[in-house]
Design an enzyme around this catalytic site. Structure first.
Site, PDB file in Angstrom:
ATOM      1  N   ASP A  81      27.565  47.006  40.724  1.00 39.32           N
ATOM      2  CA  ASP A  81      28.995  47.242  40.837  1.00 39.32           C
ATOM      3  C   ASP A  81      29.523  46.116  41.716  1.00 39.32           C
ATOM      4  OD1 ASP A  81      31.545  48.181  40.761  1.00 39.32           O
ATOM      5  OD2 ASP A  81      31.046  50.252  41.289  1.00 39.32           O
TER       6      ASP A  81
HETATM    7  C1  BGC Z   1      34.340  49.792  40.176  1.00 39.82           C
HETATM    8  C2  BGC Z   1      33.754  49.581  38.792  1.00 39.82           C
HETATM    9  C3  BGC Z   1      34.459  48.433  38.111  1.00 39.82           C
HETATM   10  C4  BGC Z   1      34.343  47.192  38.977  1.00 39.82           C
HETATM   11  C5  BGC Z   1      35.025  45.976  38.393  1.00 39.82           C
HETATM   12  C6  BGC Z   1      34.380  48.512  40.992  1.00 39.82           C
HETATM   13  O1  BGC Z   1      35.099  48.695  42.157  1.00 39.82           O
HETATM   14  O2  BGC Z   1      33.595  50.766  40.871  1.00 39.82           O
HETATM   15  O3  BGC Z   1      33.876  50.762  38.047  1.00 39.82           O
HETATM   16  O4  BGC Z   1      33.944  48.233  36.848  1.00 39.82           O
HETATM   17  O5  BGC Z   1      34.930  47.445  40.250  1.00 39.82           O
HETATM   18  O6  BGC Z   1      36.410  46.110  38.450  1.00 39.82           O
END
Ligand code: BGC
Length: 756
Positions: free
Chosen positions: A232
């Site tokens: 993530d």
């Molecule tokens: C989120 C993800 C997301 C990623 C990219 C993170 O903060 O938890 O779900 O895909 O950011 O935006």
């Protein structure tokens, strides 16, 4: 690219080039190596539309992304209980990705809804792992059919936003297997997502990003995952350890600092180069899978996809209550009240936020219909009653023959990044509903929210529609359901408890400091409410229709089977009403007698069938071992305990209409290891063991049950049965205390038993 060619390419790369492949080039791209013609590849959020950022990048939905189409969020799509619908939606998204040059769309998000308060519940599917995994799998199937990857997320146990980057979710292995891992497992095994996104949090103390047990042992070795794992955004904690644990791609870019750590580690021998090579191979394999399957003809037709989003929305809206008021009659004077009639709340905040190219509201649909009036009723910027808006709304409702109140949770109440503090709707909206219901007997409430709310006004309204966060075309779907052009067919993918305090995680959400203990174990959602025989506001699987369905002829392929056999279950469903519709058939299983603590019932499969009036269809399910098993931590595997199981067909988890009892026989004998602490009850389960123990104990008059009581406790009031019952929990070593054996004798006895 063939595996061989890929290996040759990797062999030509320098150590630095290989390390660079393992992190993003920027916020959304993987790294290219121009010298060797290796292309960069773009990923994008997801998952209910494209959040492709051309300009300023961020992961919280702060900066603009391209105009796109917002489909219903996960909360709603799960309510459809319709795999085919999700696959169709996936195809549309996959095509959009092809048109926009996106190799992987970041979703679906399958984390279990442990608490109604989780800020991202609107993105997640269900409190039930079978439903979550099947819906996710169906979406993955559709997207990947267009040669675009998915990233099932957030692996693992990211069930809250509070301290999401540091909290440790403390969860027992059985609970992980049966609930939290299971939400991923079916989708990974059956639909093979190209990538998996690991979560920020820790699981039992170890960051998801460096959790070898789950990233490698379970995900790859057990489930056969063969894509790449990405972090993530910002979840990498210790780059080299993460890589060794099975995290291939760090996102976004670390500005090269973590790549340098990888290079150093290889140079100083703490990281084997083959581990790096394998990671590069896994990443490039996906990069090329996309590159070599580009669809040059793909066009992002936003208006067409808007219509697809509307079709999905029609099946994601749940009719919760209907005291004969719905569908509304065309031509009747109806007051549409509430801000969300004009500007619906149709999506949540954060990284899934879509820049919708257009939005259809219920009022847009009512344009030109003189029978429909409108009053705003409330503001949602702050929870304050606006007296003027309230009076206008009450007056508008008074003058109509029915009132539909478009209410729900404001943006500020639920979003990625923080959890909700309570389960209430804004008080100004509750008060509006009360006051409107005070002057108008025919009130319908249409809710726009991503997670359950308390409904203190439930008894004073005749109808309630849960529209969830229905995407940019929600108004069209709502309007058609209100007026009966569409027959509602969605079911709740989660329980609506009467109040927050009833929820099983209530005492342990969001935890203390950096620790959250999942003390309710496997008893998440309906598994808990059913076990406790608690009243709920609306149960899991509940959802009404404008027609009636009747069930008959439940058949099983065998009444007795082994746990290695599969069971075919079929049931006839008839549309006995006057309107065509779709029914969700739910199959639950109960283990009737079990030595382990199990839920009353668990959803094992479901199907959605379309039926014309008076039409009957036979629905067939196939159950295998897993449908009857629990996860046994002693053997580290799924285990079925021999005995009777109920196969139940339900209209909801609380409305079981047909049941058949079958017997399943286990083919696996659980290993029994005796120790001096083994108690008689457990030892006596094996007749041979009982015989041996009884022989040894014969010498002890005070130990064994004695007829008449002489020589035993001496108390005449103690019967044989009582003595036996008392002995039940006596450990083998108890014989020492009763003078019939020495500790050495007991050890010899234990050895003898273990040799049986
Ligand atoms: C989120 C993800 C997301 C990623 C990219 C993170 O903060 O938890 O779900 O895909 O950011 O935006």
């Amino acid at each position: 690219m063939t595996a061989e060619k890929l290996k040759e390419l990797i062999a030509e790369m320098t150590l630095e080039e290989k390390a660079s492949i393992c992190s993003g080039a920027d916020f959304w791209h993987t790294e290219a190596v121009e010298r060797l013609g290796i292309p960069a590849s773009m990923v994008s959020d997801g998952p209910h539309g494209l959040r492709k950022q051309d300009d300023k990048a961020d992961h919280l939905g702060v900066n603009e992304s391209i105009k796109a189409v917002c489909f219903p969020a996960g909360c709603g799509t799960a309510a459809s209980f319709n795999r085919e619908l999700l696959t169709e939606m996936g195809k549309v998204l996959g095509n959009e990705c092809q048109a926009e040059g996106i190799s992987v769309i970041l979703g679906p998000a399958v984390n279990i809804k442990r608490s109604p308060l989780c800020g991202r519940n609107f993105e997640y599917y269900s409190e039930d792992p079978v439903l979550a995994s099947q819906i996710a799998g169906a979406l993955i199937k559709g997207i990947q059919s267009k040669n675009v990857g998915t990233s099932i997320k957030h692996f693992l146990a990211n069930n809250q936003e509070t301290r999401r980057m540091s909290v440790s979710a403390e969860i027992g292995e059985r609970t992980l297997r049966e609930i939290y891992l299971a939400a991923f497992e079916g989708a990974v095994r059956e639909q093979k997502p190209w990538t998996v996104m690991c979560s920020y949090n820790r699981i039992n103390g170890v960051y998801a990003a460096e959790n070898k047990k789950y990233l490698t042992d379970v995900l790859r070795d057990e489930w056969g995952f063969d894509g790449y794992v990405m972090s993530d955004w910002g979840a990498v904690n210790n780059r080299v350890a993460d890589l060794q644990a099975g995290l291939e791609l760090e996102m976004p870019s670390s500005g090269g600092s973590n790549d340098r750590l990888i290079v150093e580690a290889v140079k100083n021998g703490t990281l084997e180069e083959s581990v790096l090579d394998r990671a590069v191979e896994r990443i490039l394999n996906i990069v090329y899978r996309y590159e070599e399957n580009r669809d040059a003809s793909a066009v992002f037709d936003r208006d067409k996809d808007h219509e697809a989003a509307r079709k999905v929305a029609e099946e994601t809206i749940v009719l919760l209550k209907n005291d004969g008021i719905l569908p509304l009659q065309e031509g009747k004077k109806v007051a549409f009240i509430g801000k969300y009639a004009k500007t619906p709340r149709y999506q949540g905040g954060g990284s899934s936020h879509i820049n919708s190219h257009k939005v259809t509201s219920a009022m847009d649909m009512a344009a030109g219909n003189p029978a429909i009036s409108y009053a705003q009723g409330f503001c949602d910027e702050e929870d304050k009653i606006d007296q003027r808006l309230m009076e206008e709304a009450v007056e508008c409702a008074r003058q109509a023959e029915a009132a539909v109140i478009f209410a729900g949770l404001p943006d500020a109440f639920e979003s990625e990044g923080f959890d909700r503090e309570h389960m209430r709707m804004p008080e100004c909206q509750n008060e509006l509903i009360r006051q409107v219901a005070g002057v108008q007997p025919n009130v319908v409430v249409v809710l726009h929210n991503g997670s359950p709310v308390e409904m203190p006004w439930i008894d004073s309204v005749k109808g309630v529609i849960e529209a969830y966060l229905g995407g940019q075309a929600v108004g069209g779907a709502e309007y058609d359901i209100l007026f009966g052009k569409v027959n509602p067919s969605a079911k709740l993918p989660e329980t609506f408890p009467l109040k927050l305090e009833d929820n099983p995680s209530y005492l342990n959400f969001p935890g203390e400091g950096n620790t959250v203990e999942y003390k309710e174990g496997i008893f998440v959602g309906y598994r808990y409410y059913d076990k406790k025989k608690m009243d709920v506001l609306f149960p899991f699987g509940h959802g009404l229709s404008y027609t009636e369905y009747t069930y008959s002829n439940l058949q099983v392929s065998a009444e007795k089977l082994k746990d290695t056999d599969s069971l075919t279950v079929s049931v006839d469903v008839t549309n006995s009403g006057d309107m065509a519709g779709k029914e969700v058939v739910q199959l639950y299983v109960e283990d009737k007698v079990s030595s382990v603590i199990r839920p009353v019932k668990e959803l094992k499969d479901f199907a959605k069938v379309e039926l014309q009036p008076k039409e009957t269809k036979t629905v067939t399910f196939k159950l295998s071992k897993r449908a009857f098993a629990y996860y046994n931590t002693q053997i580290g595997d799924w285990h079925v305990e021999s005995g009777e199981f109920d196969i139940m067909i339900g209209k909801s988890s609380r409305d079981i209409v047909l049941t058949k009892t079958i017997t399943v026989e286990s083919t696996v004998e659980l290993p029994v290891v005796y120790t001096a602490d083994s108690i008689m009850e457990d030892v006596f389960k094996n007749p041979k063991a009982k015989e041996i123990v009884m022989k040894v104990m014969e010498g002890s008059a005070s130990f064994l049950p004695q007829e008449g009581g002489e020589g035993s406790s001496g108390a005449e009031a103690i019967s044989m049965e009582m003595q036996e019952a008392m002995m039940r929990y006596m450990p083998l070593r108890g014989a020492v205390g009763f003078g019939s054996a020495t500790m050495e004798d007991v050890q010899a006895l234990v050895d003898k038993l273990n040799a049986l």
